[in-house]
Design a protein around this motif. Structure first.
Motif, PDB file in Angstrom:
ATOM      1  N   ALA A  28       0.825  -1.211   0.000  1.00 47.22           N
ATOM      2  CA  ALA A  28       0.000   0.000   0.000  1.00 47.22           C
ATOM      3  C   ALA A  28       0.861   1.263   0.000  1.00 47.22           C
ATOM      4  CB  ALA A  28      -0.928  -0.005   1.218  1.00 47.22           C
ATOM      5  N   SER A  29       1.966   1.239   0.740  1.00 48.19           N
ATOM      6  CA  SER A  29       2.839   2.419   0.795  1.00 48.19           C
ATOM      7  C   SER A  29       3.480   2.698  -0.548  1.00 48.19           C
ATOM      8  CB  SER A  29       3.925   2.214   1.858  1.00 48.19           C
ATOM      9  OG  SER A  29       3.366   2.103   3.154  1.00 48.19           O
ATOM     10  N   VAL A  30       3.948   1.643  -1.221  1.00 54.25           N
ATOM     11  CA  VAL A  30       4.560   1.831  -2.537  1.00 54.25           C
ATOM     12  C   VAL A  30       3.525   2.353  -3.536  1.00 54.25           C
ATOM     13  CG1 VAL A  30       5.676   0.647  -4.465  1.00 54.25           C
ATOM     14  CG2 VAL A  30       6.352   0.117  -2.119  1.00 54.25           C
ATOM     15  N   ASP A  31       2.305   1.845  -3.467  1.00 55.87           N
ATOM     16  CA  ASP A  31       1.250   2.332  -4.369  1.00 55.87           C
ATOM     17  C   ASP A  31       0.947   3.806  -4.115  1.00 55.87           C
ATOM     18  OD1 ASP A  31       1.088  -0.146  -5.543  1.00 55.87           O
ATOM     19  OD2 ASP A  31      -0.635  -0.810  -4.340  1.00 55.87           O
ATOM     20  N   ASN A  32       0.837   4.181  -2.842  1.00 51.68           N
ATOM     21  CA  ASN A  32       0.583   5.591  -2.521  1.00 51.68           C
ATOM     22  C   ASN A  32       1.719   6.481  -3.002  1.00 51.68           C
ATOM     23  OD1 ASN A  32      -1.857   4.996  -1.256  1.00 51.68           O
ATOM     24  ND2 ASN A  32      -0.918   4.775   0.758  1.00 51.68           N
ATOM     25  N   LEU A  33       2.939   6.022  -2.807  1.00 51.86           N
ATOM     26  CA  LEU A  33       4.094   6.792  -3.248  1.00 51.86           C
ATOM     27  C   LEU A  33       4.065   6.993  -4.760  1.00 51.86           C
ATOM     28  CD1 LEU A  33       7.728   6.355  -2.012  1.00 51.86           C
ATOM     29  CD2 LEU A  33       7.281   6.324  -4.450  1.00 51.86           C
ATOM     30  N   THR A  34       3.775   5.924  -5.485  1.00 52.46           N
ATOM     31  CA  THR A  34       3.721   6.016  -6.944  1.00 52.46           C
ATOM     32  C   THR A  34       2.620   6.959  -7.404  1.00 52.46           C
ATOM     33  OG1 THR A  34       4.547   3.746  -7.100  1.00 52.46           O
ATOM     34  CG2 THR A  34       3.510   4.684  -9.062  1.00 52.46           C
ATOM     35  N   ASP A  35       1.443   6.854  -6.783  1.00 50.59           N
ATOM     36  CA  ASP A  35       0.319   7.722  -7.165  1.00 50.59           C
ATOM     37  C   ASP A  35       0.639   9.193  -6.918  1.00 50.59           C
ATOM     38  OD1 ASP A  35      -1.091   5.472  -7.881  1.00 50.59           O
ATOM     39  OD2 ASP A  35      -2.227   5.350  -6.003  1.00 50.59           O
ATOM     40  N   ASN A  36       1.235   9.494  -5.791  1.00 56.44           N
ATOM     41  CA  ASN A  36       1.550  10.892  -5.484  1.00 56.44           C
ATOM     42  C   ASN A  36       2.621  11.449  -6.424  1.00 56.44           C
ATOM     43  OD1 ASN A  36      -0.140  11.714  -3.265  1.00 56.44           O
ATOM     44  ND2 ASN A  36       0.988  10.297  -1.968  1.00 56.44           N
ATOM     45  N   LEU A  37       3.606  10.639  -6.764  1.00 54.27           N
ATOM     46  CA  LEU A  37       4.634  11.112  -7.687  1.00 54.27           C
ATOM     47  C   LEU A  37       4.057  11.338  -9.080  1.00 54.27           C
ATOM     48  CD1 LEU A  37       7.771   9.001  -6.694  1.00 54.27           C
ATOM     49  CD2 LEU A  37       7.326  11.414  -6.238  1.00 54.27           C
ATOM     50  N   GLN A  38       3.181  10.444  -9.523  1.00 58.37           N
ATOM     51  CA  GLN A  38       2.553  10.632 -10.827  1.00 58.37           C
ATOM     52  C   GLN A  38       1.676  11.879 -10.837  1.00 58.37           C
ATOM     53  OE1 GLN A  38       0.542   6.904 -11.544  1.00 58.37           O
ATOM     54  NE2 GLN A  38       2.376   5.928 -12.405  1.00 58.37           N
ATOM     55  N   ALA A  39       0.931  12.104  -9.750  1.00 58.94           N
ATOM     56  CA  ALA A  39       0.088  13.304  -9.674  1.00 58.94           C
ATOM     57  C   ALA A  39       0.929  14.565  -9.668  1.00 58.94           C
ATOM     58  CB  ALA A  39      -0.780  13.240  -8.415  1.00 58.94           C
ATOM     59  N   ALA A  40       2.070  14.534  -8.984  1.00 57.87           N
ATOM     60  CA  ALA A  40       2.956  15.697  -8.969  1.00 57.87           C
ATOM     61  C   ALA A  40       3.517  15.975 -10.358  1.00 57.87           C
ATOM     62  CB  ALA A  40       4.090  15.480  -7.971  1.00 57.87           C
TER      63      ALA A  40
END
Length: 362
Positions: free
Chosen positions: A193-205
């Motif tokens: 879950a942490s890796v998924d959240n990290l990926t989503d936030n970086l893509q959104a940025a």
């Protein structure tokens, strides 16, 4: 008119000036937060390394942790009072200093390191809140600060615990294995879950940024980081027997990718905040120039108006100079209408006699 112009203009100037100043102050505070978080990233990596080393029987903390503690202490000495982190960091540093004195079996050592790791994550949360990063109005900065303050430290901490729990499960008795296995499974899910959240936030940025370098640098570092996490997960082998050699290699790869990703995120966040500060500084100068111009024009208009009133001619006629025809004979009664010829004064030296006056009257 001068007052009617200056009062509303002054109120508007004060409002715009204060609003711009508040934004500058909040942005500078966010930069302090990013600087502090950048110093905490090596600390989290050092704590993860110290936990794994302690479970392997090495009581002395690694050199990376000692260096990280020194660096965070220096940053906290400069920024701790402003960010309110002094007390939290003092407690965390004291706990780290007691690593050598930890006694007990592997599970006791593991729990002691878990406690210190939780304190480190709490320090991240405190810096994020006190610096205002949690409330940043820009989408790219908002997502990046979530990565650097939450996703990255949480992922690294949980990945380390996942690997260490895998080793504890392998060497535990059947009774203890029944207790540790659910913890290991929860840790694996937490990492995912942490890796998924990290990926989503970086893509959104990357999708909502004005930076020209963010997207390109994030792609390679994020892929490297994800590969490190996947390699460590394979070495932990959920549901089977972990491979310590694979986990050790993956741990080293993960630390390298973490340092690269943390550096990119912190650097890009700082650059975005610096660009905002430059823009606010230009706006600050523009507001000041406009205010001075309005004040100067108003004062010039008022001065011209007063000067014009002083030069305006009076409606009352100017008094005649003394001795002129207009003032000659003032105070004497003039001749009565119709009898001017009777009151005419004789010429000098020709005074009439009594008889002549009587003849005239007759």
């Amino acid at each position: 008119m001068t007052v009617l112009i200056l009062v509303p203009a002054g109120c508007l100037f004060a409002w715009v000036w204060n609003d711009n100043q508040d934004r500058r102050d909040s942005t500078q505070r966010e930069r302090q937060g990013v600087e502090y978080l950048s110093a905490l990233a090596p600390l989290v990596s050092g704590l993860a390394e110290a936990e794994s080393s302690a479970l392997q029987g090495v009581a002395a903390p690694p050199a990376s942790l000692t260096t990280a503690v020194t660096n965070v202490s220096a940053v906290d000495a400069r920024l701790g009072a402003d960010l309110g982190t002094r007390e939290r960091w003092t407690t965390l540093r004291e706990k780290i200093g007691k690593f050598k004195t930890i006694k007990g079996d592997a599970e006791a050592i593991f729990q002691a390191h878990v406690e210190v790791g939780d304190l480190a994550l709490a320090l991240y949360t405190s810096v994020q809140a006190e610096s205002g990063l949690l409330r940043d109005p820009d989408n790219d900065v908002s997502h990046l600060q979530q990565v650097v303050a939450v996703d990255l430290p949480t992922t690294v901490t949980q990945v380390s615990r996942m690997g260490d729990l895998a080793l504890l499960v392998t060497g535990a008795t059947p009774a203890r294995r029944a207790v540790l296995t659910p913890q290991f499974g929860a840790s694996v899910e937490f990492v995912t879950a942490s890796v998924d959240n990290l990926t989503d936030n970086l893509q959104a940025a990357a999708e909502n940024t004005s930076s020209t370098t963010l997207s390109g640098q994030l792609v390679s570092t994020l892929d490297q980081f994800r590969r490190g996490v996947e390699a460590l997960t394979r070495g932990a082998n959920p549901g089977g027997i972990p491979n310590p050699a694979t986990m050790a290699t993956a741990q080293a790869q993960l630390q390298t990718s973490l340092a690269a990703l943390s550096g990119v995120v912190a650097r890009e966040t700082t650059n975005l905040l610096d660009d905002r500060l430059d823009s606010l500084d230009l706006r600050h100068a523009g507001i000041l120039t406009a205010g001075i111009a309005v004040l100067a024009l108003t004062l010039v208009a008022a001065a011209m108006h007063l000067a014009g009133r002083r030069r305006a001619p009076s409606a009352r006629p100017a008094p005649a100079p003394a001795g002129s025809d207009a003032t000659r004979g003032m105070g004497r009664p003039g001749p009565e209408p119709g009898y001017g010829h009777l009151n005419q004064a004789p010429a000098y030296g020709d005074a009439p006699t009594q008889r002549e006056r009587s003849g005239v009257l007759r």
